[in-house]
Design a protein around this motif. Structure first.
Motif, short mmCIF file in Angstrom:
data_model
loop_
_atom_site.label_atom_id
_atom_site.label_comp_id
_atom_site.label_asym_id
_atom_site.label_seq_id
_atom_site.Cartn_x
_atom_site.Cartn_y
_atom_site.Cartn_z
N ALA A 151 0.82 -1.20 0.00
CA ALA A 151 0.00 0.00 0.00
C ALA A 151 0.85 1.26 0.00
N GLU A 152 0.28 2.30 -0.57
CA GLU A 152 0.84 3.64 -0.49
C GLU A 152 -0.01 4.49 0.48
N VAL A 153 0.58 5.58 0.94
CA VAL A 153 -0.13 6.57 1.74
C VAL A 153 -0.31 7.81 0.88
N ILE A 154 -1.54 8.26 0.76
CA ILE A 154 -1.85 9.42 -0.06
C ILE A 154 -2.33 10.54 0.84
N ALA A 155 -1.68 11.68 0.76
CA ALA A 155 -2.00 12.81 1.63
C ALA A 155 -2.28 14.05 0.78
N SER A 156 -2.93 15.03 1.39
CA SER A 156 -3.14 16.30 0.70
C SER A 156 -3.19 17.43 1.72
N GLY A 157 -2.81 18.59 1.25
CA GLY A 157 -2.81 19.79 2.09
C GLY A 157 -2.77 21.01 1.19
N SER A 158 -2.45 22.15 1.77
CA SER A 158 -2.44 23.39 1.00
C SER A 158 -1.40 23.38 -0.11
N VAL A 159 -0.40 22.46 -0.03
CA VAL A 159 0.63 22.37 -1.08
C VAL A 159 0.20 21.48 -2.23
N GLY A 160 -0.92 20.79 -2.12
CA GLY A 160 -1.37 19.87 -3.15
C GLY A 160 -1.43 18.45 -2.63
N PHE A 161 -1.23 17.48 -3.52
CA PHE A 161 -1.30 16.06 -3.18
C PHE A 161 0.10 15.47 -3.09
N ARG A 162 0.25 14.46 -2.22
CA ARG A 162 1.50 13.72 -2.08
C ARG A 162 1.17 12.23 -1.92
N ALA A 163 1.98 11.37 -2.53
CA ALA A 163 1.87 9.93 -2.31
C ALA A 163 3.22 9.40 -1.85
N TYR A 164 3.20 8.51 -0.86
CA TYR A 164 4.41 7.96 -0.27
C TYR A 164 4.34 6.44 -0.28
N ARG A 165 5.48 5.79 -0.43
CA ARG A 165 5.55 4.34 -0.27
C ARG A 165 5.25 4.00 1.18
N GLY A 166 4.29 3.10 1.39
CA GLY A 166 3.83 2.85 2.73
C GLY A 166 4.85 2.22 3.65
N ASP A 167 5.77 1.43 3.11
CA ASP A 167 6.73 0.74 3.97
C ASP A 167 7.94 1.58 4.32
N THR A 168 8.30 2.54 3.46
CA THR A 168 9.52 3.31 3.69
C THR A 168 9.30 4.80 3.88
N GLY A 169 8.19 5.32 3.39
CA GLY A 169 7.95 6.76 3.42
C GLY A 169 8.56 7.50 2.25
N ALA A 170 9.20 6.78 1.33
CA ALA A 170 9.77 7.43 0.14
C ALA A 170 8.66 8.07 -0.69
N VAL A 171 8.94 9.24 -1.23
CA VAL A 171 7.94 9.94 -2.03
C VAL A 171 7.71 9.17 -3.33
N TYR A 172 6.47 8.87 -3.62
CA TYR A 172 6.08 8.15 -4.83
C TYR A 172 5.80 9.14 -5.95
N TRP A 173 5.00 10.16 -5.66
CA TRP A 173 4.78 11.26 -6.61
C TRP A 173 4.24 12.48 -5.87
N THR A 174 4.30 13.61 -6.54
CA THR A 174 3.76 14.84 -5.99
C THR A 174 2.89 15.52 -7.03
#
Length: 616
Positions: A151-174
């Motif tokens: 699984a990935e973790v998908i977040a959003s805030g005032s800067v836009g959207f972010r996706a992270y690799r769920g096991d490491t926290g590495a940025v998947y895309w922005t």
């Protein structure tokens, strides 16, 4: 080991097939079946539903649990966490190289200053953190965006959207598209077009789940009940018209998978939930909007009723059978009050709360004791509350909490893998309250009913996600046809004691078209348990590869509930004989091909069917 429903079929490339039928008592009765004359082609496959034997021992009368809540653990002390806690499997805790239900679930929360935190569901520590989401980010989501079983973790805030690799926290895309809809709302993930590749949804914006690029922005509402400018939007999708395709749902419009408005009703936008309130097959839409209005809309946008109940503000609605009358009700919070409304908008009860900051928090519903009576879980500026669903009577007031509040609510999941549900909530220092971090509440007597190890987004509705690794259904069964709730756990399953049992059965094998490169196999998913088997059960077909291993050929999902003693229509697999070199297949129910299961069954050891289908 108990083995019910293990069927063997030996087929040679000739004019005969040998089928094995299990009589439910452990004995196999082998019979000879004429499949046609040599040179014939395979006839149209018969996929008519079949009956299956029922194991009456799948029904037990459980003891009703107690309600003796106790704080089990605290994490992130010193960190202001304020979003809804999201639960799923992100890390390989046991080191076996696979992330599945044998690992401890994880909890994801965001902080008021834009931090993102992933902690172990047993409270033992923090896996990873990230920063830079902007002030007051939205509740994140957990989903497998690329189909790799992680699984990935998908977040959003005032800067836009972010996706992270769920096991490491590495940025998947922005995606740096900045908009107020990403603040204080909730991001969600759905496979809108059914292609097996999920999309990220928030409000009227849809983002490609694999690249982060924006796919479209709708022309009307953004799923926000805030007073201005689409602040605090939520991702919600459902097959409202039951045509097999998901639609994106906002307060005043319905968008198709490409962003076209299927209808716009001219009303104000609002927070939404989906349920069935008129007993047809279509979904109705609950809308809550400024100033404190609640309305119910039919599947075509027609307003069925509306009313004012909560002062000037109102939060995202929750749908559940609050009073155990067999019908869905609506729970909403606002300034200083939590109310439950009947199907027709009549107020059933209200309870004073302390929320005058945002005034638009949410809530969740579950049956903790398994007594058939629902409880409401809610958190305001000072306390975490549990109310009796039928009356509003206070069952818990947990004071180890403070919050400026946004749109959050406590989640309910088996967060530590102990077989029992927990309440997970976030806190942030506010006013006179100095409590922060994330906490889990369990039962001191270890008697609460089981919960799923997944609560993957703010707009959780059970059928939106298949398992704790974030696998999403390509065509999810509408929740209201089975559970009829939204932001709620499975109240029926929580009673314990009555279980379904997914079992495989063989329909037919035809080898007459082997010379043309086609091997046909029909298999069934039956329910040998007493309780209804929910939709979305994964099934996988494997081919023998070498002396001990198997290669995954295909994974599918059941599309509808399966009643006790019945099956779904047969699944026809059209195979290339070259992919079955040893002539041996293995069909496994409640298996997504990645080691994860979707349902808790009466018997976990009767899910495999071995089929010999040899082309010569």
């Amino acid at each position: 080991m108990k083995r019910i429903g293990l069927l063997l079929c030996l087929v040679a490339c000739s004019e005969y097939e040998f089928g094995s039928v299990n009589d439910g008592k452990g004995a196999d009765d082998t019979s000879l079946v004429d499949s046609g004359s040599a040179g014939d082609s395979c006839p149209a496959a018969d996929v008519t539903e079949i009956g299956v034997p029922v194991d009456e021992s799948c029904e037990e009368v459980p003891e009703v649990g107690t309600f003796t809540p106790v704080l089990e653990w605290t994490q992130l002390s010193g960190q202001d966490a304020y979003t809804t806690p999201i639960v799923g499997q992100l890390t390989d805790d046991n080191g076996d190289g696979v992330i599945d239900d044998s690992d401890t679930p994880d909890v994801v929360v965001a902080g008021t200053s834009g931090g993102l935190f992933v902690v172990s569901g047993d409270g033992s520590g923090t896996h990873w953190t990230a920063s830079g989401l902007g002030s007051e980010p939205s509740t994140p989501a957990i989903a497998d965006l690329d189909g790799d079983g992680r699984a990935e973790v998908i977040a959003s805030g005032s800067v836009g959207f972010r996706a992270y690799r769920g096991d490491t926290g590495a940025v998947y895309w922005t995606n740096n598209t900045s908009t107020t809809q990403n603040v204080c709302g909730g991001v969600a993930v759905y496979d809108l077009d059914g292609d097996g590749l999920p999309e990220v949804v928030q409000g009227k914006t849809v983002v490609n789940g694999q690249t982060g690029t924006t796919r479209w922005n709708g022309a009307y509402g953004a799923g926000s009940g805030y007073s201005s400018s689409y602040y605090a939007s939520f991702g919600v999708a459902a097959d409202i018209d039951v045509d097999g395709d998901l639609e994106v749902v906002v307060g005043n419009a319905l968008y198709d998978a490409n962003g076209n408005a299927l209808w716009y009703n001219g009303q104000s936008d609002g927070f939404v939930a989906v349920g069935n309130f008129d007993n047809d097959d279509y979904g109705e839409i609950v809308v809550t909007t400024y100033p404190g209005m609640v309305r119910l809309q039919d599947h075509d946008g027609t307003v069925l009723w509306s009313g004012s109940y909560t002062g000037n503000t109102v939060g995202p609605p929750t749908v559940a059978d609050f009073d155990n009358d067999g019908e869905a009700e609506i729970g909403v919070a606002g300034n200083g009050v939590y109310v439950v409304l009947d199907t027709d908008g009549t107020q059933l009860w209200s309870r004073s709360i302390n929320d005058y900051s945002s005034g638009f928090t949410g809530s969740a519903v579950f049956d903790f004791e398994g007594d058939g009576e629902a409880e409401v879980v809610f958190a305001d500026e000072q306390d975490v509350w549990v109310f009796d669903g039928a009356t509003g009577a206070v069952k818990l007031q947990e004071t180890t909490h403070s919050s400026a509040t946004c749109s959050e609510y406590p989640a309910i999941a088996d967060v530590d893998g102990d077989g029992e549900a927990e309440i997970i909530y976030t806190s942030s220092a506010y006013g006179s309250g100095a409590v922060n971090g994330v906490r889990a509440i369990g039962d001191a007597d270890n008697s609460w009913r089981s919960g799923r190890p997944v609560w993957n987004q703010h707009s959780y509705d059970i059928t939106n996600v298949l398992d704790s690794s974030g696998t999403l259904p390509a065509t999810p069964n509408p929740n209201w046809l089975t559970y009829n709730n939204f932001r709620s756990g499975d109240l029926a399953a929580a009673t314990g004691g009555v279980y379904s049992d997914a079992i495989p059965a063989l329909g037919d094998v035809c080898t007459l078209d082997c010379d043309e490169g086609r091997l046909e196999v029909v298999v069934y998913v039956g329910n040998g348990g007493v309780a209804e088997l929910p939709p979305g059960v994964p099934v996988s077909l494997y081919a023998k590869a070498g002396p001990v291993g198997y290669t995954l050929l295909e994974t599918r999902y059941t599309s509808a509930p399966i009643f006790s003693g019945e099956s779904e229509a047969g699944m026809l697999f059209l195979l290339d004989p070259a992919d079955v070199p040893d002539g041996e297949l293995k069909f496994v129910v409640d298996d997504d091909g990645l080691g994860s299961e979707a349902v808790s069954e009466c018997d976990e050891d009767n899910n495999e069917l071995i089929i010999f289908a040899r082309c010569e």
